[in-house]
Design a protein around this motif. Structure first.
Motif, mmCIF file in Angstrom:
data_model
loop_
_atom_site.group_PDB
_atom_site.id
_atom_site.type_symbol
_atom_site.label_atom_id
_atom_site.label_comp_id
_atom_site.label_asym_id
_atom_site.label_seq_id
_atom_site.Cartn_x
_atom_site.Cartn_y
_atom_site.Cartn_z
ATOM 1 N N LYS A 112 0.841 -1.185 0.000
ATOM 2 C CA LYS A 112 0.000 0.000 0.000
ATOM 3 C C LYS A 112 0.886 1.249 0.000
ATOM 4 C CE LYS A 112 -3.968 1.985 2.363
ATOM 5 N NZ LYS A 112 -4.816 2.020 3.546
ATOM 6 N N ASN A 113 0.342 2.360 -0.503
ATOM 7 C CA ASN A 113 1.068 3.637 -0.574
ATOM 8 C C ASN A 113 2.305 3.502 -1.466
ATOM 9 O OD1 ASN A 113 -0.821 4.505 1.273
ATOM 10 N ND2 ASN A 113 0.518 4.080 3.007
ATOM 11 N N ARG A 114 3.140 4.533 -1.429
ATOM 12 C CA ARG A 114 4.368 4.433 -2.208
ATOM 13 C C ARG A 114 5.477 5.230 -1.538
ATOM 14 N NH1 ARG A 114 2.524 7.743 -7.581
ATOM 15 N NH2 ARG A 114 2.819 9.847 -6.809
ATOM 16 N N SER A 115 6.641 5.179 -2.187
ATOM 17 C CA SER A 115 7.828 5.873 -1.704
ATOM 18 C C SER A 115 8.113 5.500 -0.248
ATOM 19 C CB SER A 115 7.648 7.379 -1.871
ATOM 20 O OG SER A 115 8.872 8.042 -1.631
ATOM 21 N N LYS A 116 8.523 6.474 0.561
ATOM 22 C CA LYS A 116 8.913 6.152 1.939
ATOM 23 C C LYS A 116 7.741 5.663 2.774
ATOM 24 C CE LYS A 116 8.519 10.896 3.685
ATOM 25 N NZ LYS A 116 7.483 11.305 2.717
ATOM 26 N N ASP A 117 6.529 5.869 2.288
ATOM 27 C CA ASP A 117 5.352 5.446 3.038
ATOM 28 C C ASP A 117 4.832 4.075 2.619
ATOM 29 O OD1 ASP A 117 5.275 7.874 4.454
ATOM 30 O OD2 ASP A 117 4.356 8.842 2.723
ATOM 31 N N VAL A 118 5.532 3.397 1.761
ATOM 32 C CA VAL A 118 5.042 2.101 1.286
ATOM 33 C C VAL A 118 4.971 1.118 2.461
ATOM 34 C CG1 VAL A 118 7.225 0.986 0.610
ATOM 35 C CG2 VAL A 118 5.164 0.589 -0.734
ATOM 36 N N ARG A 119 3.863 0.395 2.553
ATOM 37 C CA ARG A 119 3.639 -0.508 3.689
ATOM 38 C C ARG A 119 2.982 -1.801 3.218
ATOM 39 N NH1 ARG A 119 6.171 2.724 5.384
ATOM 40 N NH2 ARG A 119 5.873 4.257 7.012
ATOM 41 N N VAL A 120 3.148 -2.840 4.035
ATOM 42 C CA VAL A 120 2.376 -4.059 3.803
ATOM 43 C C VAL A 120 0.971 -3.815 4.354
ATOM 44 C CG1 VAL A 120 2.102 -6.432 4.555
ATOM 45 C CG2 VAL A 120 4.335 -5.626 3.813
ATOM 46 N N ASN A 121 -0.009 -4.128 3.535
ATOM 47 C CA ASN A 121 -1.400 -3.903 3.906
ATOM 48 C C ASN A 121 -2.076 -5.265 4.013
ATOM 49 O OD1 ASN A 121 -3.927 -2.628 4.190
ATOM 50 N ND2 ASN A 121 -4.245 -2.573 1.970
ATOM 51 N N VAL A 122 -2.743 -5.502 5.104
ATOM 52 C CA VAL A 122 -3.343 -6.818 5.332
ATOM 53 C C VAL A 122 -4.842 -6.767 5.059
ATOM 54 C CG1 VAL A 122 -3.719 -8.642 7.031
ATOM 55 C CG2 VAL A 122 -1.610 -7.327 7.072
ATOM 56 N N ASP A 123 -5.320 -7.745 4.345
ATOM 57 C CA ASP A 123 -6.756 -7.881 4.116
ATOM 58 C C ASP A 123 -7.354 -8.550 5.359
ATOM 59 O OD1 ASP A 123 -8.663 -8.200 1.286
ATOM 60 O OD2 ASP A 123 -9.360 -8.989 3.207
ATOM 61 N N ARG A 124 -8.058 -7.737 6.136
ATOM 62 C CA ARG A 124 -8.512 -8.198 7.444
ATOM 63 C C ARG A 124 -9.398 -9.448 7.348
ATOM 64 N NH1 ARG A 124 -7.872 -6.273 12.489
ATOM 65 N NH2 ARG A 124 -6.545 -4.480 12.090
ATOM 66 N N LYS A 125 -10.308 -9.418 6.381
ATOM 67 C CA LYS A 125 -11.241 -10.551 6.251
ATOM 68 C C LYS A 125 -10.506 -11.842 5.905
ATOM 69 C CE LYS A 125 -15.712 -8.839 4.804
ATOM 70 N NZ LYS A 125 -16.458 -8.488 3.604
ATOM 71 N N LEU A 126 -9.616 -11.733 4.920
ATOM 72 C CA LEU A 126 -8.890 -12.932 4.496
ATOM 73 C C LEU A 126 -7.905 -13.383 5.565
ATOM 74 C CD1 LEU A 126 -8.179 -12.037 0.732
ATOM 75 C CD2 LEU A 126 -10.014 -13.448 1.647
ATOM 76 N N ALA A 127 -7.314 -12.417 6.265
ATOM 77 C CA ALA A 127 -6.328 -12.769 7.297
ATOM 78 C C ALA A 127 -6.978 -13.552 8.427
ATOM 79 C CB ALA A 127 -5.661 -11.509 7.838
ATOM 80 N N ALA A 128 -8.249 -13.258 8.689
ATOM 81 C CA ALA A 128 -8.950 -13.953 9.774
ATOM 82 C C ALA A 128 -9.099 -15.442 9.475
ATOM 83 C CB ALA A 128 -10.311 -13.310 9.993
ATOM 84 N N LYS A 129 -8.983 -15.788 8.185
ATOM 85 C CA LYS A 129 -9.156 -17.198 7.802
ATOM 86 C C LYS A 129 -7.838 -17.968 7.738
ATOM 87 C CE LYS A 129 -13.015 -15.978 4.825
ATOM 88 N NZ LYS A 129 -13.222 -15.711 3.408
ATOM 89 N N LEU A 130 -6.733 -17.290 8.053
ATOM 90 C CA LEU A 130 -5.437 -17.974 7.985
ATOM 91 C C LEU A 130 -5.361 -19.103 9.015
ATOM 92 C CD1 LEU A 130 -2.916 -14.980 7.635
ATOM 93 C CD2 LEU A 130 -3.324 -16.776 5.952
ATOM 94 N N SER A 131 -4.829 -20.230 8.608
ATOM 95 C CA SER A 131 -4.666 -21.346 9.537
ATOM 96 C C SER A 131 -3.402 -21.105 10.370
ATOM 97 C CB SER A 131 -4.519 -22.655 8.753
ATOM 98 O OG SER A 131 -3.279 -22.644 8.071
ATOM 99 N N PRO A 132 -3.304 -21.766 11.544
ATOM 100 C CA PRO A 132 -2.084 -21.624 12.357
ATOM 101 C C PRO A 132 -0.821 -21.958 11.547
ATOM 102 C CG PRO A 132 -3.767 -22.777 13.593
ATOM 103 C CD PRO A 132 -4.307 -22.621 12.199
ATOM 104 N N ASP A 133 -0.938 -22.926 10.659
ATOM 105 C CA ASP A 133 0.226 -23.287 9.835
ATOM 106 C C ASP A 133 0.637 -22.155 8.904
ATOM 107 O OD1 ASP A 133 0.491 -25.691 10.984
ATOM 108 O OD2 ASP A 133 -0.307 -26.883 9.298
ATOM 109 N N GLN A 134 -0.395 -21.533 8.309
ATOM 110 C CA GLN A 134 -0.099 -20.419 7.406
ATOM 111 C C GLN A 134 0.539 -19.255 8.168
ATOM 112 O OE1 GLN A 134 -4.093 -20.222 5.618
ATOM 113 N NE2 GLN A 134 -3.052 -19.903 3.659
ATOM 114 N N ILE A 135 0.045 -19.016 9.384
ATOM 115 C CA ILE A 135 0.620 -17.941 10.197
ATOM 116 C C ILE A 135 2.070 -18.269 10.543
ATOM 117 C CG2 ILE A 135 0.508 -16.799 12.452
ATOM 118 C CD1 ILE A 135 -2.583 -17.052 12.224
ATOM 119 N N GLN A 136 2.302 -19.521 10.880
ATOM 120 C CA GLN A 136 3.675 -19.938 11.179
ATOM 121 C C GLN A 136 4.564 -19.711 9.959
ATOM 122 O OE1 GLN A 136 4.741 -21.130 14.291
ATOM 123 N NE2 GLN A 136 6.741 -20.726 13.348
ATOM 124 N N LYS A 137 4.026 -20.059 8.794
ATOM 125 C CA LYS A 137 4.794 -19.890 7.555
ATOM 126 C C LYS A 137 5.093 -18.403 7.311
ATOM 127 C CE LYS A 137 4.646 -20.837 2.597
ATOM 128 N NZ LYS A 137 3.777 -21.068 1.450
#
Lengths: 232, 600, 182
Positions: A168-193
């Motif tokens: 998300k964003n650009r230049s010095k403000d570029v950040r990783v942006n998390v999709d809250r809905k999809l992130a809620a479905k991550l399995s413990p294994d995926q989180i570990q990964k």
């Protein structure tokens, strides 16, 4: 049979398969080219530039650059080392890397690279940027430590290829942006990964931490890259 | 919400149309709402996070509510020279808000934006898509008054510009300022003549003719056009594409704007010829967002060409089909880089790609794509109209033909000049009526800042290669302000993908400010130079690889002004200022710092 | 006896952990006393410089005006100045406040925190307290620093190696395991 290509790195000669990147070819002959954004099995994106090398006076990123016949590569020469150190120092100055307070300390690839290159202090002034820490079910995202390598963006996606982590964003403000809905479905294994693949302590699985004591962590005794240099 | 669904279905849920969808959603709601993001993500089957990533990449998208009138005031260096500060303060006064904010009554939103291609008629702004040029305090007052009366922006224009700017479908106050018409772009031209000549040849023959003409890219990089077409043609693929790069964002360039206003057929005809040469059926004009006011007119020109058989099925009666569609950016300088442009045209963030593979191998939607500059394509048309020998007779032995220059800054006659390659800067300066010149910025922010010692240099690929931006500074100007403006520009426009460009440019800027404030030492000069070289060497794309140029070229050509600023004897000087550092503590506690010092 | 190199030490915005680590050289302390003499330092409790110093060791960054004063006096009196430990090198844990304004920091700590009793809600403001800086500064942003020894704390072995190398005028031998940031 794919054709083999001849090349040399700092005077050491080798043969590697056509289609390999310079980074991969170097590995074949037991030469370590340091990488931070690149991760085995993921499409390289050339974002950190720590793997920069010199070929015929041209700077190239070895994680994305395909090997070509007869390449003469400079890897551990004073000029390459100097630029590489500077890029590592840039990353240290750009974020808020308080190693003593970080769960990833000792297993962190950025820290390990800084150790390998003997960095006592970055030449650049610390920026102390304002960054957030975000909580998600099962994990934390600490932007203070993120180096925008995009490993999580590439490695953790839904089955139909939707991006759970996106830039998300650009230049010095570029950040990783998390999709809250999809992130809620991550399995413990995926989180570990996600946590394992994060080179720094930006993605942290909740309820675990400091599992390995000081002295037994990944980079406590051996510099990063030793595992490659040990071969051959 | 119904309107969002309609927009999405009008674009047939096409992922490559994401920018268009978002643009229309924003126009409909004044912002890109949460619901719109959700709906778009669901329809295109991409994650919300990804849609947000695209929105946040481009200047002209906003997920926050904006006013009825959204003003983007250009912050380029020539705008500053033409009185931008006063205009900005007047705008803030009238709107009763600061830049980045919306007026309390919700009427006006103020934003800054990078160069909008109006350098010869600054200060300029874009208000709800309409261009306003040569602004001053009076005009601001008047416009704001009209806004309070809810008058439509288009109706605020008092006088249209020249040429096609007056066309019913353009109706812009923009001026062409064509000061010197040369033989190629502004020479004899009749739509279709060049195309007919080209279609008489086999595609390979077309490529050969371009090679014989020695045409090189007019965007700045100067890659041989014939070779590019040949490489693209040779790639085996079911689809090939032609992309016309009309994303001229280099500060100080505006020649493509004038070309698209006055010679659009010549550009489109060049795209058709390129399509024939590389084996493409589709061409895309990637038009920078700032030039959206030309879009309806350009579509009308395309329709005319279709009617006349120069576009569409069986072009010029031959067995060759080719279509052109227009895609728009949404405000990002980096999209002028060809692989970033392709990403953007696919409806994504405009991050450059790793190369190789090059666009000619793996371009738009993964197919071989030739990306050519507007002027390159127009020039190609004229090469077929008049022949390669005619073309080669102009310019120098290495640099054939003519070049459009966008001249701005301190001179009597800013505007467009079509000159033969080989002209010296000195000759150009006298042509444009520049006196007491201190510096000339050739090639925009990413180019070089030359001092008088360099005025004898020639504009050509073997000496001063340029995309055409020429900004002139007279002796009343301050080099440090110019450098500062350009450094801010690169920090603003970096995509942030790679470390040296993202982090390095901020570090360079801070070091520059240390030197400019008089706290620098000789080692600071050495460091800023070394850091600049590092960023150039290790950055991922052309933006990063040229971003330190403002510092590096002034360090070379105006070294004395840096030397004057530094303390030559000191080996270390800190920027740390104790009095300033305790200011906050004094405010919180109500104590005074002076007393402390006496105690110590 | 002035032929022995003279050492001074100070802890600024630090936790004295680096000084503890210094003492962790254990029996080598005896050896050290043979090699050097101490001037201003918490180790011998000398409050003021009594003579020119060869090596100054600074623990901690600068978080208030007094730290700056002490650091500047060290720079004035020491031939070689060393940033010892993460706080001196990069601000360390105290610098975690650097992304928050001083006002917000103080208000959170002394006014709004749930652990502050209502009657204690006051920002400390005694004339004897040094004024806080807007943020915590690494030492080398305030004065010139000659050497940096990172670590939280730097290990006793690293301190020993660095000091003996400087005293014996030989290059430091910094093995991989000596340099750690935690």
């Amino acid at each position: 049979m794919p054709e083999k290509l001849k090349f040399s790195i700092d005077g050491r000669e080798g043969l590697a398969d056509q289609g390999m990147t310079i980074y991969e070819a170097a590995r074949v002959i037991g030469v370590y080219i340091p990488v931070l954004c690149h991760y085995e099995g993921l499409k390289p994106v050339g974002s950190c530039r720590i793997c920069s090398i010199l070929v015929n006076g041209r700077w190239l990123a070895s994680c994305t650059q395909p090997l070509s016949e007869g390449m003469v590569i400079e890897n551990n020469t004073p000029q390459v080392i100097e630029y590489r150190r500077a890029i590592i120092e840039m990353l240290l100055a750009e974020g808020n890397h308080f190693c003593p307070a970080c769960e990833k300390s000792g297993n962190c690839e950025l820290q390990a690279l800084a150790y390998r290159y003997g960095i006592m202090v970055p030449r650049f002034p610390y920026q102390f940027p304002q960054r957030q820490i975000e909580a998600y079910p099962g994990f934390l995202l600490d932007h203070n430590r993120c180096v925008q390598c995009q490993r999580c963006v590439r490695a953790i996606q839904t089955e139909d290829g939707q991006k759970i982590f996106a830039m998300k964003n650009r230049s010095k403000d570029v950040r990783v942006n998390v999709d809250r809905k999809l992130a809620a479905k991550l399995s413990p294994d995926q989180i570990q990964k996600a946590m394992d693949i994060c080179p720094v302590g930006a993605i942290l699985k909740k309820e675990v931490g400091f599992l390995r004591p000081i002295g037994q962590r990944k980079y406590d005794r051996q510099p990063i890259g030793s595992e490659i240099e040990g071969k051959k | 919400m119904d309107s969002i669904k309609k927009i999405i279905s009008r674009y047939k849920k096409d992922r490559t149309r994401l920018l268009d969808i978002l643009k229309e959603a924003q126009a409909a709601e004044g912002k890109i709402s949460d619901q719109a993001i959700e709906a778009v993500a669901a329809a295109l089957q991409i994650s919300r996070a990804e849609v947000e990533g695209v929105i946040s990449f481009y200047h002209f998208f906003s997920d926050r509510p904006t006013g009825k009138y959204v003003i983007y005031l250009n912050n380029s260096v020539t705008s500053g020279m033409a009185g931008r500060e006063k205009v900005a303060r007047a705008l803030e006064k009238e709107a009763n808000c600061r830049f980045g904010q919306t007026s309390p009554d919700g009427l006006i939103t103020l934003f800054e934006t990078s160069c909008i291609g109006m350098n010869d008629q600054e200060p300029a702004a874009i208000i709800n898509g309409v261009i306003f040029t040569s602004l001053n305090e009076e005009k601001v007052k008047k416009i704001a008054g009209q806004m309070r009366k809810n008058i439509d922006v288009q109706e605020m224009i008092e006088e249209y510009g020249d040429g096609a700017n007056r066309h019913d479908l353009v109706r812009a106050m923009v001026k062409n300022h064509i000061r010197k018409e040369g033989p190629v772009i502004f020479g004899d031209y009749q739509t279709g003549l060049g195309l007919n000549q080209a279609l008489k040849l086999a595609p390979e023959g077309v490529i050969n003719e371009i090679k014989k003409a020695n045409l090189m890219g007019r965007g700045g990089a100067g890659f041989p056009t014939g070779l590019k077409w040949e490489l693209c043609r040779k790639e085996k693929s079911s689809e090939h594409y032609v992309v016309c790069n009309a994303d001229e964002g280099e500060p100080g360039t505006f020649k493509d704007r004038v070309l698209l206003t006055e010679r659009p057929e010549m550009v489109f005809e060049g795209m058709v010829i390129a399509g024939y040469a590389v084996g493409a059926k589709l061409g895309i004009l990637y038009l920078r967002h700032e030039y959206t006011y030309l879009k309806r007119y350009l579509k009308y020109i395309l329709e005319n060409m279709r009617q006349n058989g120069f576009l569409g099925k069986k072009i010029a009666g031959q067995n060759f089909d080719f279509e052109i569609e227009i895609k728009s950016g949404a405000g990002a300088y980096v999209c002028g880089e060809e692989s970033a442009l392709i990403e953007s045209a696919e409806g994504k963030r405009g991050d450059p790609r790793d190369r190789p593979p090059f666009p000619v191998q793996n371009g738009y939607l993964g197919s071989p794509t030739t990306v050519n500059n507007v002027e390159t394509l127009a020039t190609a048309t004229q090469i077929f109209t008049h022949g390669s020998a005619w073309f080669r007779a102009m310019g120098t032995s290495v640099s054939a033909g003519t070049k459009l220059l966008s001249v701005s800054g301190d001179c009597d006659r800013p505007g467009i000049y079509e000159v033969e390659w080989g002209l010296t800067l000195k000759e150009l300066l006298s042509l444009v009526g520049a006196e007491e010149t201190l510096a000339v910025q050739v090639g925009g922010a990413s180019g070089q800042c030359l001092s008088e010692a360099g005025f004898g240099r020639k504009l050509c690929y073997s000496d001063l290669a340029t995309g055409g931006s020429v900004i002139i500074f007279n002796k009343t100007r301050d080099i440090f302000s110019i450098v500062r403006n350009f450094l801010d520009f690169f920090i603003e426009e970096s995509c942030g993908w790679c470390t040296p460009c993202r982090a390095g440019n901020v570090l360079i800027k801070n070091k520059f400010e240390k030197i400019a404030s008089g706290l620098g030492t000789a080692s600071d000069l050495a460091e800023i130079e070394a850091w600049g070289k590092l960023i150039k060497a290790t950055s991922r794309c052309g933006l990063g690889q040229t971003s330190p140029n403002p510092v590096l070229t002034t360090l070379t050509n105006f070294r004395e002004i840096y030397e004057k600023k530094i303390n030559k004897e000191a080996d270390f000087r800190s920027e740390f200022d104790l009095a300033r550092s305790v200011e906050q503590a004094c405010q919180v506690t109500g104590r005074k710092f002076e007393e402390e010092r006496e105690d110590a | 006896m002035s032929s022995k190199p003279v050492i001074a030490t100070a802890s600024l915005a630090g936790c004295f952990g680096c000084h503890m680590s210094f003492l962790d050289i254990d029996e080598r302390l005896l050896e050290l006393i043979e090699l050097v003499e101490f001037d201003k330092s918490p180790i011998d409790d000398l409050k003021k410089f009594t003579r020119p110093v060869d090596i100054g060791l600074i623990e901690g960054g600068c978080c208030n005006a007094e730290n700056v004063e002490v650091l500047r006096s060290f720079r004035k009196n020491c031939r070689i100045l060393i940033s010892l430990g993460e706080c001196a090198v990069m601000g360390g844990l105290p610098a975690m406040r650097n992304t928050i304004s001083l006002k917000d920091c103080l208000e959170e700590a002394y006014l709004n925190s749930p652990t502050v009793a209502p009657e204690d809600r006051v920002i400390p403001n005694d004339e004897d307290l040094p004024l806080l800086l807007d943020r915590v500064y690494p030492c080398h942003e305030v004065v010139k620093i000659d050497y940096f020894l990172p670590g939280c704390p730097p290990s006793a072995d690293l301190i020993w190696e660095a000091l003996t190398a400087l005293v014996q005028n030989r290059p430091m031998k910094l093995d991989y395991q000596l340099i750690k940031y935690d």
